[in-house]
Design a protein around this motif. Structure first.
Motif, PDB file in Angstrom:
ATOM      1  N   ARG A 142      28.871  50.473  34.441  1.00  0.00           N
ATOM      2  CA  ARG A 142      27.796  51.182  33.843  1.00  0.00           C
ATOM      3  C   ARG A 142      28.573  52.436  33.157  1.00  0.00           C
ATOM      4  N   ARG A 143      29.852  52.520  33.481  1.00  0.00           N
ATOM      5  CA  ARG A 143      30.762  53.543  32.861  1.00  0.00           C
ATOM      6  C   ARG A 143      32.103  52.546  32.504  1.00  0.00           C
ATOM      7  N   ARG A 144      33.094  53.480  31.970  1.00  0.00           N
ATOM      8  CA  ARG A 144      34.209  53.080  31.853  1.00  0.00           C
ATOM      9  C   ARG A 144      34.807  52.682  33.044  1.00  0.00           C
ATOM     10  N   THR A 145      35.137  51.529  33.526  1.00  0.00           N
ATOM     11  CA  THR A 145      35.555  51.201  34.796  1.00  0.00           C
ATOM     12  C   THR A 145      37.033  50.378  35.076  1.00  0.00           C
ATOM     13  N   ARG A 146      37.964  51.140  36.212  1.00  0.00           N
ATOM     14  CA  ARG A 146      38.943  50.406  36.310  1.00  0.00           C
ATOM     15  C   ARG A 146      38.578  49.142  37.379  1.00  0.00           C
ATOM     16  N   LEU A 147      39.182  48.033  37.088  1.00  0.00           N
ATOM     17  CA  LEU A 147      38.949  46.750  38.012  1.00  0.00           C
ATOM     18  C   LEU A 147      40.339  46.419  38.540  1.00  0.00           C
ATOM     19  N   ALA A 148      40.453  45.998  39.768  1.00  0.00           N
ATOM     20  CA  ALA A 148      41.412  45.536  40.371  1.00  0.00           C
ATOM     21  C   ALA A 148      41.309  44.199  40.881  1.00  0.00           C
ATOM     22  N   THR A 149      41.968  43.002  40.445  1.00  0.00           N
ATOM     23  CA  THR A 149      41.944  41.667  40.764  1.00  0.00           C
ATOM     24  C   THR A 149      42.531  41.254  42.066  1.00  0.00           C
ATOM     25  N   ILE A 150      41.951  40.953  43.069  1.00  0.00           N
ATOM     26  CA  ILE A 150      42.422  40.852  44.376  1.00  0.00           C
ATOM     27  C   ILE A 150      42.414  39.205  44.752  1.00  0.00           C
ATOM     28  N   LEU A 151      43.677  38.959  45.371  1.00  0.00           N
ATOM     29  CA  LEU A 151      44.135  37.403  45.312  1.00  0.00           C
ATOM     30  C   LEU A 151      43.521  36.737  46.649  1.00  0.00           C
ATOM     31  N   ALA A 152      42.183  36.674  46.814  1.00  0.00           N
ATOM     32  CA  ALA A 152      41.623  35.735  47.980  1.00  0.00           C
ATOM     33  C   ALA A 152      40.193  35.582  47.319  1.00  0.00           C
ATOM     34  N   GLY A 153      39.394  34.577  47.603  1.00  0.00           N
ATOM     35  CA  GLY A 153      38.213  34.384  47.087  1.00  0.00           C
ATOM     36  C   GLY A 153      37.489  33.278  48.134  1.00  0.00           C
ATOM     37  N   TYR A 154      36.437  32.807  47.601  1.00  0.00           N
ATOM     38  CA  TYR A 154      35.676  32.084  48.870  1.00  0.00           C
ATOM     39  C   TYR A 154      36.434  30.663  49.216  1.00  0.00           C
ATOM     40  N   ALA A 155      37.462  30.183  48.748  1.00  0.00           N
ATOM     41  CA  ALA A 155      38.332  29.306  49.326  1.00  0.00           C
ATOM     42  C   ALA A 155      39.075  29.786  50.504  1.00  0.00           C
ATOM     43  N   ASP A 156      39.056  31.012  50.625  1.00  0.00           N
ATOM     44  CA  ASP A 156      39.605  31.850  51.908  1.00  0.00           C
ATOM     45  C   ASP A 156      38.907  32.028  52.778  1.00  0.00           C
ATOM     46  N   GLY A 157      37.317  31.839  52.659  1.00  0.00           N
ATOM     47  CA  GLY A 157      36.344  31.994  53.555  1.00  0.00           C
ATOM     48  C   GLY A 157      35.660  33.515  53.153  1.00  0.00           C
ATOM     49  N   LEU A 158      35.953  33.916  51.993  1.00  0.00           N
ATOM     50  CA  LEU A 158      35.438  35.166  51.889  1.00  0.00           C
ATOM     51  C   LEU A 158      33.934  34.617  51.258  1.00  0.00           C
ATOM     52  N   PRO A 159      32.818  35.383  51.795  1.00  0.00           N
ATOM     53  CA  PRO A 159      31.366  34.970  51.457  1.00  0.00           C
ATOM     54  C   PRO A 159      31.318  35.075  49.910  1.00  0.00           C
ATOM     55  N   ARG A 160      30.573  34.029  49.347  1.00  0.00           N
ATOM     56  CA  ARG A 160      30.343  34.119  47.862  1.00  0.00           C
ATOM     57  C   ARG A 160      29.440  34.929  47.161  1.00  0.00           C
TER      58      ARG A 160
END
Ligand SMILES: *Cc1c(COP(=O)(O)O)cnc(C)c1O
Length: 366
Positions: free
Chosen positions: A261-279
């Motif tokens: 919604r605005r100029r946004t700063r994004l950080a990409t973090i090194l885990a995902g659903y294969a690590d058990g994080l909810p989709r």
């Protein structure tokens, strides 16, 4: 090689939680449910830590879990109950005798097989259903008939399980307490066990002789939405790989489901659903997501969770407080497990029992 995800398990906090519950339910005895690898914390370490704290009664779901736990708990005075009952293909002598396991027998058929194949001296538990309609003798009347056929020799414990103990106002709790009391009349002198974590906080104090907490031991809040009386056991922190700016109107992640919604700063973090994080942990347009803590500040996860990566909105953080290698706390002392779970559309039980295998595991000894 060290994984960017760091899972810290505090067995001192686990022991403290057991002691807290133990004091709360006294003079009833407090056991520990260590099924599903002690809710993801590692039963081979959690079992002995609980034993050292004073716990002697352990509950697993399957005989195979019990056999593995027995290797970690060889002590003669530790008892292991198998909650799911005598499996259809279980050999009571091989599986249960060798590892000194006690099934929670919950049907006439299970009782028959047990009597036919287990030595008369082998102890076991009986499970009577009081509302869950999942496991156990259907009623006190059914239990009565089976006891009339098979006798009560070897019965060490009679148990049942709450349907909605985490909802203290649910009238079903009192109905179950009454039904369980009725069933217990059939087994005078046999210890009874009804309460799980939340059951240990019900005003009716349905502690019986032995309480069976699981979730609360591992730091889950048994009395939501009230403040959590339990200490934090599990902390999950994951490192950032990249940081970038995107413009208002741009999207991120698979299928472009989240729009800036605005100029946004994004950080990409090194885990995902294969690590058990909810989709569903990441926000998508029209639906909020979970938050993680970066340098002490809460940041929203945005876009659809990938298999090995996820994305956080770090626009509101000072630029120099976020860099590659900075770790985001997903849950732990800053972000309560139950909070991350609720915002991800799941429950803390599911998060713990889905914890990925790729994380670096660090344990804190009591
Ligand atoms: C899992 C389980 C428990 C522990 O429940 P928590 O809510 O984790 O405390 C107790 N009893 C039975 C029968 C269970 O299946």
């Amino acid at each position: 090689m060290i994984h960017p995800g760091l899972l810290t398990i505090d067995f001192g906090a686990l022991a403290a939680n057991w002691r807290l519950l133990s004091e709360r339910v006294a003079p009833a005895v407090c056991g520990a449910v260590v099924k599903a690898d002690a809710y993801g914390t590692g039963a081979a370490d959690a079992g002995p830590a609980l034993y050292r704290a004073g716990c002697r009664n352990f509950f697993v779901a399957h005989a195979s879990e019990g056999a593995a736990l027995r290797r970690a708990l060889p002590q003669a005075d530790s008892r292991i109950f198998v909650l799911n009952g005598l499996e259809p293909d279980a050999d009571p002598i091989g599986d249960y005798c060798a590892h000194r396991l006690m099934p929670a027998i919950g049907s006439e058929a299970e009782f028959q097989r047990w009597r036919a194949r287990a030595p008369a001296s082998m102890p076991f538990a009986l499970h009577v259903d009081t509302g869950m309609r999942r496991l156990g003798f259907d009623s006190a009347a059914e239990l009565h008939d089976s006891l009339a056929r098979h006798g009560a020799q070897g019965v060490e414990l009679v148990m049942s399980h709450f349907v909605s103990a985490e909802a203290p106002g649910d009238p079903l709790n009192d109905e179950q307490i009454d039904l369980f009391a009725e069933a217990r009349l059939l087994l005078p002198g046999v210890p009874g066990s009804l309460a799980n974590s939340s059951g240990a906080f019900l005003a009716a104090k349905p502690y019986g002789d032995l309480v069976r907490p699981g979730y609360a031991l591992y730091g889950g809040n048994p009395i939501l939405p009230q403040p959590n009386p339990m200490a934090c056991v599990v902390t999950l922190e994951i490192a950032i790989q990249q940081i970038r700016w995107i413009e208002a109107g741009e999207t991120c992640g698979y299928n472009s489901l989240w729009t800036a919604r605005r100029r946004t700063r994004l950080a990409t973090i090194l885990a995902g659903y294969a690590d058990g994080l909810p989709r569903g942990a990441g926000a998508i347009d029209g639906r909020p997501g979970a938050e993680v803590a970066i340098s002490g500040a809460r940041c929203k996860l945005v876009g659809r969770m990938s298999m090995d990566l996820c994305i956080a909105d770090v626009t509101d953080l000072p630029e120099d407080s976020v860099r590659p290698g900075t770790r985001a706390e997903f849950f732990g002392p800053t972000i309560p497990l139950d909070d991350f779970a609720a915002r991800s559309g799941t429950i803390g039980y599911h998060l713990l029992t889905s914890l990925g295998r790729r994380y670096e595991r660090r344990t804190i000894s009591p």
